[in-house]
Design an enzyme around this catalytic site. Sequence first.
Site, PDB file in Angstrom:
ATOM      1  N   THR A   8       1.087  -1.094  -0.019  1.00  0.00           N
ATOM      2  CA  THR A   8       0.108  -0.069   0.025  1.00  0.00           C
ATOM      3  C   THR A   8       0.810   1.102  -0.052  1.00  0.00           C
ATOM      4  O   THR A   8       1.874   1.207   0.363  1.00  0.00           O
ATOM      5  CB  THR A   8      -1.043  -0.023   1.172  1.00  0.00           C
ATOM      6  OG1 THR A   8      -1.885   1.229   1.091  1.00  0.00           O
ATOM      7  CG2 THR A   8      -0.078   0.341   2.754  1.00  0.00           C
ATOM      8  N   ASP A  68      -7.693  -4.723   0.676  1.00  0.00           N
ATOM      9  CA  ASP A  68      -8.413  -3.988   0.393  1.00  0.00           C
ATOM     10  C   ASP A  68      -9.693  -3.590   0.933  1.00  0.00           C
ATOM     11  O   ASP A  68     -10.314  -4.503   1.647  1.00  0.00           O
ATOM     12  CB  ASP A  68      -9.092  -4.268  -1.199  1.00  0.00           C
ATOM     13  CG  ASP A  68      -9.790  -3.101  -1.938  1.00  0.00           C
ATOM     14  OD1 ASP A  68      -9.301  -1.879  -1.776  1.00  0.00           O
ATOM     15  OD2 ASP A  68     -10.846  -3.263  -2.588  1.00  0.00           O
TER      16      ASP A  68
HETATM   17  P1  IMP Z   1      -8.411   1.187  -0.214  1.00  0.00           P
HETATM   18  O1  IMP Z   1      -8.400  -0.004   0.695  1.00  0.00           O
HETATM   19  O2  IMP Z   1      -7.097   1.679  -0.245  1.00  0.00           O
HETATM   20  O3  IMP Z   1      -8.977   1.036  -1.481  1.00  0.00           O
HETATM   21  O4  IMP Z   1      -9.197   2.249   0.348  1.00  0.00           O
HETATM   22  C1  IMP Z   1     -10.499   2.104   0.932  1.00  0.00           C
HETATM   23  C2  IMP Z   1     -10.817   3.441   1.447  1.00  0.00           C
HETATM   24  O5  IMP Z   1     -12.184   2.885   2.034  1.00  0.00           O
HETATM   25  C3  IMP Z   1     -10.029   4.430   2.349  1.00  0.00           C
HETATM   26  O6  IMP Z   1      -9.604   5.407   1.575  1.00  0.00           O
HETATM   27  C4  IMP Z   1     -11.314   4.994   3.160  1.00  0.00           C
HETATM   28  O7  IMP Z   1     -11.978   6.044   2.570  1.00  0.00           O
HETATM   29  C5  IMP Z   1     -12.092   3.838   3.374  1.00  0.00           C
HETATM   30  N1  IMP Z   1     -11.748   3.113   4.829  1.00  0.00           N
HETATM   31  C6  IMP Z   1     -11.242   1.690   4.804  1.00  0.00           C
HETATM   32  N2  IMP Z   1     -11.058   1.498   6.264  1.00  0.00           N
HETATM   33  C7  IMP Z   1     -11.239   2.648   6.646  1.00  0.00           C
HETATM   34  C8  IMP Z   1     -11.191   2.880   8.139  1.00  0.00           C
HETATM   35  O8  IMP Z   1     -10.748   2.075   8.934  1.00  0.00           O
HETATM   36  N3  IMP Z   1     -11.640   4.192   8.681  1.00  0.00           N
HETATM   37  C9  IMP Z   1     -12.169   5.048   7.662  1.00  0.00           C
HETATM   38  N4  IMP Z   1     -12.176   4.896   6.261  1.00  0.00           N
HETATM   39  C10 IMP Z   1     -11.732   3.535   5.860  1.00  0.00           C
END
Ligand code: IMP
Length: 200
Positions: A8, A68
């Site tokens: 990440t 993800d």
């Molecule tokens: P990705 O997993 O990098 O695609 O991002 C997932 C998105 O979901 C993040 O940018 C947040 O907007 C949201 N998200 C995932 N986990 C959390 C958390 O623990 N707190 C708040 N937002 C979250």
Amino acid sequence: MQKILLATSNRHKYLEFSRLLYPLTLEALPEDLKRLLPNETAKSYRDNAKLKGMALSEIYEGFVLADDSGLEVFSLHGEPGIFSSRYAGEGSSAQENIDKLLKNLQSKNITDRRARFVCALVLVKKKKVLFETTAFCYGIIADRQKGGGGFGYDPIFIPEGYSLTMAELDEKQKDLVSHRGKACQELKAFFLENRMEGHS
Ligand code: IMP
């Protein structure tokens, strides 16, 4: 002793995962490898995590951990879901995403504010998936944002059994209830059960 490469470029996630997986040791993705992270084009959290894990496993021999995650609001048919990070458009900020979600619920007069966070984790080594899990954290969307901790949608998410938003909880409390916290407990158990080393 092996480290685990975290697939990440999100610094918040790296810090949370490092805390959650202790005493396993995580390695942040070096700047020059960030370009290898593929776009999240899959239709599920799990497959997006797998895309990232596999891509980095092409050039990294050791353990690669990819995730993800997202927020699903039941009355919005699971929105923002896998599009959580870009809900208000490509490159949108956490604040813009929060504003869009609250506005959406308000304009549709939605009173059922039940939601859940989802975290899919995939552990890959030499292009083989060794472990995978998907964990959840159930709660409701607050009427307005509160708290300065955490990241993303934390200021508007109230976990089940709490009256505070995730952004008002301290790190220890968030780790106990969060989707990421639960997924990491399972991963740690997997390392223990299989007597694998991910310690520094
Ligand atoms: P990705 O997993 O990098 O695609 O991002 C997932 C998105 O979901 C993040 O940018 C947040 O907007 C949201 N998200 C995932 N986990 C959390 C958390 O623990 N707190 C708040 N937002 C979250």
